[in-house]
Design a protein around this motif. Structure first.
Motif, PDB file in Angstrom:
ATOM      1  N   SER A 149       0.797  -1.228   0.000  1.00  0.00           N
ATOM      2  CA  SER A 149       0.000   0.000   0.000  1.00  0.00           C
ATOM      3  C   SER A 149       0.830   1.278   0.000  1.00  0.00           C
ATOM      4  N   HIS A 150       1.993   1.228   0.639  1.00  0.00           N
ATOM      5  CA  HIS A 150       2.802   2.449   0.635  1.00  0.00           C
ATOM      6  C   HIS A 150       3.328   2.767  -0.763  1.00  0.00           C
ATOM      7  N   LEU A 151       3.257   1.800  -1.657  1.00  0.00           N
ATOM      8  CA  LEU A 151       3.614   2.043  -3.050  1.00  0.00           C
ATOM      9  C   LEU A 151       2.350   2.245  -3.882  1.00  0.00           C
ATOM     10  N   TYR A 152       1.295   1.516  -3.510  1.00  0.00           N
ATOM     11  CA  TYR A 152       0.032   1.601  -4.248  1.00  0.00           C
ATOM     12  C   TYR A 152      -0.819   2.727  -3.660  1.00  0.00           C
ATOM     13  N   SER A 153      -0.322   3.927  -3.741  1.00  0.00           N
ATOM     14  CA  SER A 153      -1.041   5.125  -3.288  1.00  0.00           C
ATOM     15  C   SER A 153      -0.322   6.298  -3.947  1.00  0.00           C
ATOM     16  N   PHE A 154      -0.968   7.469  -3.960  1.00  0.00           N
ATOM     17  CA  PHE A 154      -0.366   8.606  -4.651  1.00  0.00           C
ATOM     18  C   PHE A 154       0.896   9.079  -3.913  1.00  0.00           C
ATOM     19  N   SER A 155       1.967   9.342  -4.676  1.00  0.00           N
ATOM     20  CA  SER A 155       3.195   9.840  -4.043  1.00  0.00           C
ATOM     21  C   SER A 155       2.936  11.208  -3.418  1.00  0.00           C
ATOM     22  N   PHE A 156       1.974  11.940  -3.993  1.00  0.00           N
ATOM     23  CA  PHE A 156       1.691  13.284  -3.479  1.00  0.00           C
ATOM     24  C   PHE A 156       0.622  13.263  -2.377  1.00  0.00           C
ATOM     25  N   ARG A 157       0.166  12.065  -2.012  1.00  0.00           N
ATOM     26  CA  ARG A 157      -0.757  11.931  -0.870  1.00  0.00           C
ATOM     27  C   ARG A 157      -0.390  10.668  -0.089  1.00  0.00           C
ATOM     28  N   PRO A 158       0.811  10.681   0.515  1.00  0.00           N
ATOM     29  CA  PRO A 158       1.197   9.491   1.280  1.00  0.00           C
ATOM     30  C   PRO A 158       0.252   9.291   2.459  1.00  0.00           C
ATOM     31  N   ASN A 159       0.120   8.053   2.870  1.00  0.00           N
ATOM     32  CA  ASN A 159      -0.806   7.741   3.957  1.00  0.00           C
ATOM     33  C   ASN A 159      -0.054   6.966   5.039  1.00  0.00           C
ATOM     34  N   PRO A 160       0.302   7.628   6.135  1.00  0.00           N
ATOM     35  CA  PRO A 160       1.062   6.923   7.181  1.00  0.00           C
ATOM     36  C   PRO A 160       0.222   5.899   7.936  1.00  0.00           C
ATOM     37  N   HIS A 161      -1.085   5.885   7.656  1.00  0.00           N
ATOM     38  CA  HIS A 161      -1.987   5.064   8.481  1.00  0.00           C
ATOM     39  C   HIS A 161      -2.358   3.715   7.873  1.00  0.00           C
ATOM     40  N   TRP A 162      -1.735   3.344   6.739  1.00  0.00           N
ATOM     41  CA  TRP A 162      -2.070   2.017   6.188  1.00  0.00           C
ATOM     42  C   TRP A 162      -1.962   0.985   7.288  1.00  0.00           C
ATOM     43  N   SER A 163      -2.995   0.165   7.443  1.00  0.00           N
ATOM     44  CA  SER A 163      -3.023  -0.746   8.590  1.00  0.00           C
ATOM     45  C   SER A 163      -2.156  -1.977   8.379  1.00  0.00           C
ATOM     46  N   ARG A 164      -1.947  -2.338   7.097  1.00  0.00           N
ATOM     47  CA  ARG A 164      -1.133  -3.522   6.823  1.00  0.00           C
ATOM     48  C   ARG A 164      -0.298  -3.297   5.565  1.00  0.00           C
ATOM     49  N   VAL A 165       0.619  -4.239   5.336  1.00  0.00           N
ATOM     50  CA  VAL A 165       1.496  -4.092   4.168  1.00  0.00           C
ATOM     51  C   VAL A 165       0.642  -4.079   2.894  1.00  0.00           C
ATOM     52  N   PHE A 166      -0.323  -5.004   2.809  1.00  0.00           N
ATOM     53  CA  PHE A 166      -1.224  -5.062   1.651  1.00  0.00           C
ATOM     54  C   PHE A 166      -2.638  -4.747   2.134  1.00  0.00           C
ATOM     55  N   ALA A 167      -3.052  -3.523   1.947  1.00  0.00           N
ATOM     56  CA  ALA A 167      -4.350  -3.105   2.501  1.00  0.00           C
ATOM     57  C   ALA A 167      -5.495  -3.842   1.832  1.00  0.00           C
ATOM     58  N   GLU A 168      -6.571  -4.001   2.578  1.00  0.00           N
ATOM     59  CA  GLU A 168      -7.779  -4.588   2.004  1.00  0.00           C
ATOM     60  C   GLU A 168      -8.478  -3.565   1.121  1.00  0.00           C
ATOM     61  N   GLY A 169      -9.347  -4.071   0.255  1.00  0.00           N
ATOM     62  CA  GLY A 169     -10.039  -3.213  -0.704  1.00  0.00           C
ATOM     63  C   GLY A 169     -10.749  -2.037  -0.059  1.00  0.00           C
ATOM     64  N   ARG A 170     -11.451  -2.299   1.059  1.00  0.00           N
ATOM     65  CA  ARG A 170     -12.250  -1.186   1.610  1.00  0.00           C
ATOM     66  C   ARG A 170     -11.363  -0.075   2.181  1.00  0.00           C
ATOM     67  N   GLU A 171     -10.155  -0.437   2.621  1.00  0.00           N
ATOM     68  CA  GLU A 171      -9.246   0.601   3.129  1.00  0.00           C
ATOM     69  C   GLU A 171      -8.729   1.464   1.966  1.00  0.00           C
ATOM     70  N   ILE A 172      -8.491   0.820   0.828  1.00  0.00           N
ATOM     71  CA  ILE A 172      -8.043   1.578  -0.354  1.00  0.00           C
ATOM     72  C   ILE A 172      -9.187   2.467  -0.855  1.00  0.00           C
ATOM     73  N   HIS A 173     -10.391   1.913  -0.827  1.00  0.00           N
ATOM     74  CA  HIS A 173     -11.555   2.706  -1.234  1.00  0.00           C
ATOM     75  C   HIS A 173     -11.703   3.934  -0.320  1.00  0.00           C
ATOM     76  N   ALA A 174     -11.535   3.714   0.986  1.00  0.00           N
ATOM     77  CA  ALA A 174     -11.644   4.833   1.940  1.00  0.00           C
ATOM     78  C   ALA A 174     -10.552   5.881   1.664  1.00  0.00           C
ATOM     79  N   TYR A 175      -9.366   5.416   1.303  1.00  0.00           N
ATOM     80  CA  TYR A 175      -8.266   6.333   0.958  1.00  0.00           C
ATOM     81  C   TYR A 175      -8.678   7.222  -0.215  1.00  0.00           C
ATOM     82  N   LEU A 176      -9.280   6.611  -1.248  1.00  0.00           N
ATOM     83  CA  LEU A 176      -9.674   7.386  -2.433  1.00  0.00           C
ATOM     84  C   LEU A 176     -10.782   8.386  -2.096  1.00  0.00           C
ATOM     85  N   ARG A 177     -11.712   7.943  -1.250  1.00  0.00           N
ATOM     86  CA  ARG A 177     -12.779   8.876  -0.857  1.00  0.00           C
ATOM     87  C   ARG A 177     -12.208  10.045  -0.065  1.00  0.00           C
TER      88      ARG A 177
END
Ligand code: NAP
Length: 506
Positions: A63-91
């Motif tokens: 997830s730290h790679l599968y997210s926008f470089s210009f919007r890093p997210n220090p709160h990813w809960s796991r190395v490979f986030a679940e779908g709903r966490e990625i969806h919440a990130y986009l929202r």
């Protein structure tokens, strides 16, 4: 923004509010280019992460790679986030970057038509018409479910659905379930499915290569460190990116890279599956990397549970009139190998229509040429982004912009940068539109063919969605490093483009 005739005029119209459309919108907004809309046919943003709600859905890129470089997210809960966490990130991206006012949800593109006279796009949608100077297609490549030809599927007496259209209303507890396919979606689904269903039959057409995933939760201390020191997130991202890039050598069939990678996967199979018969059926008959390599820590274990069976041939048909057909239809699924299975539910994890995007049937460029006609022999674009005869149109995540070894988000950001440079160029050039030349497209595609020629994607002895089934050409994948894609798109020069002027003034 309205011209008084019920038409909304904008500088940029973006189609699709998934990662690509949102990324494009953020960058326009951050540059103060506020005249844009993002139309989205669904009722929510999120693209693939909105659509894929199957049990176990998560990302196999960290997830730290599968997210926008210009919007890093220090709160990813796991190395490979679940779908709903990625969806919440986009929202959160949409809300915090002020995109909500630009969004038009439940708004599907009906037709887009370029006008040489106005040097603008006329875009008809289910929620009104727009006139746009530039059109950005960000509809994704894994968004249209592919339903394979399964004879009598419409007569199946149980329920069936595609992995990206999960039917959460039907409980699978105690049901006999057929899982069709063994791609990235299927191997995430199986362990959860096996935990509920009374019987599972996995219909395998081709055995995948599987590597251990190594997922884990981030500890509270790690998350606090990421939040306190953004430099640590950047450093982790860089490390993950470099590690993924090193995977290219194997895709280019370099030795010993490919041998080591293949051996790792086969060792994982040997360590996970003691039964030699099952192991033989799970051993791929093509070169590693030809299809997407899968990552899982629990797929093989799930396959070996007592109530799970591997059917080593594809699902061919549903029985018709064999005595099992009641008023509600047959529940007998027959594999290509001839064996039959009584099933209550079929889950089709059978992938997506990616080589012939349906939106191409709704976009007309110069002289009313349909994008679908332009692409009738396979998708093609210059810089993986612009198509001859379709001025001021940019396709994100379309032809030759996918990766088999690194993060799709890096590619999207690269393309967004290219579009911004094109818009800047247009603003200073005095022209009204840019139309890439046919020669530039051909030359770019020749380079793609050359880059792809000796890679595992072409030479690996498999079929995959990376290649067009009509020509065998690699039309979805960028067949080189992510870094080389960025280098290639880094400088926008107008030389590959015809500069157009509107014919009608005032
Ligand atoms: P996919 O990779 O295209 O896999 C479809 C599967 O269905 C293949 O195993 C295919 O077999 C099989 N199939 C098709 N028709 C069949 C039939 N009649 N009987 C039996 N099997 C049949 O689709 P996907 O798994 O949805 O993944 C698509 C892409 O989405 C991936 O490549 C990946 O890029 C992305 N994805 C990513 C993640 C992630 O974690 N990042 C998760 C899911 C998906 P063949 O191999 O023989 O064609």
């Amino acid at each position: 923004m309205s011209d008084g005739a019920g038409m909304t005029a904008v500088d940029v119209l973006i189609v699709g509010a998934g990662f690509a459309g949102i990324g494009m919108g953020i960058q326009l907004a951050r540059r103060g280019r506020e005249s844009f809309v993002i139309i989205e046919q669904a009722e929510d943003v999120g693209g693939t992460w909105r659509d894929n709600r199957y049990p176990g859905v998560s990302c196999d890129i960290p997830s730290h790679l599968y997210s926008f470089s210009f919007r890093p997210n220090p709160h990813w809960s796991r190395v490979f986030a679940e779908g709903r966490e990625i969806h919440a990130y986009l929202r959160a991206c949409v809300a915090e970057e002020g995109l909500e006012d630009h969004l038009r949800l439940n708004c599907a593109l009906s037709e887009a038509q370029w006008s040489d006279d106005d040097a603008r796009w006329l875009v008809r949608t289910t929620r009104g018409d727009f006139s746009a100077a530039s059109l950005v297609i960000a509809t994704g490549r894994l968004s249209e479910p592919k339903i394979p030809l399964i004879k009598n599927l419409d007569r199946f007496g149980g329920r069936w659905w595609h992995s990206a259209r999960w039917n959460a209303k039907v409980s699978l507890v105690g049901k006999r379930v057929g899982l069709i396919g063994t791609g990235a979606s299927a191997i995430q689904i199986l362990p959860r499915l096996a935990a509920e269903a009374s019987e599972v039959v996995v219909f395998q057409r081709s055995a995948p290569y599987v590597l251990p995933r190594g997922d884990r939760e981030y500890s509270r201390e790690e998350m606090e460190r990421f939040a306190a020191d953004p430099g640590t997130v950047t450093a982790l991202r860089d490390e993950l990116f470099a590690e993924a890039e090193r995977g290219l050598g194997a895709r280019q069939r370099r030795h010993p890279d490919i041998d080591l990678l293949r051996q790792r996967a086969l060792d994982h199979l040997t360590a996970s599956v003691p039964d030699p018969g099952l192991r033989a059926r799970l051993t791929p008959d093509y070169e590693i990397g030809c299809k997407r390599i899968l990552f899982s820590d629990d797929y093989y274990a799930a396959l070996q549970r007592g109530h799970v069976r591997l059917e080593p041939t594809p699902l061919a048909r549903i029985a018709d009139g064999s005595g099992n057909v009641g008023a509600s239809g047959s529940r007998t699924a027959i594999a290509a190998g001839g064996s039959s299975h009584e099933l209550d539910v079929l889950v089709l994890a059978t992938g997506f229509n990616s080589t012939r995007p349906s939106i191409a049937g709704h976009i007309r460029g110069r002289r009313s040429r349909l994008l679908g006609e332009e692409w009738s022999n396979g998708m093609a674009a210059h810089a993986s982004t612009t198509v001859h005869g379709f001025p001021n149109m940019y396709v994100l995540d379309g032809p030759n912009a996918a990766l088999g070894h690194n993060s799709a988000i890096y590619m999207i950001e690269t393309q967004v940068g290219y579009v911004l440079s094109a818009l800047d160029h247009l603003a200073t050039s005095g022209a009204d539109a840019l139309d890439v030349t046919a020669e530039a497209v051909h030359s770019y595609m020749r380079d793609i063919d050359t880059m792809a020629r000796d890679t595992v994607w072409v030479q690996g002895g498999c079929t995959s969605w990376y290649r067009d089934e009509r020509t065998g050409r690699v039309t979805l994948l960028w067949p080189d490093s992510a870094t080389s894609f960025r280098d290639r798109l880094a400088t926008f020069t107008g030389v590959s483009y015809e500069h157009l002027h509107q014919r009608r003034h005032g």
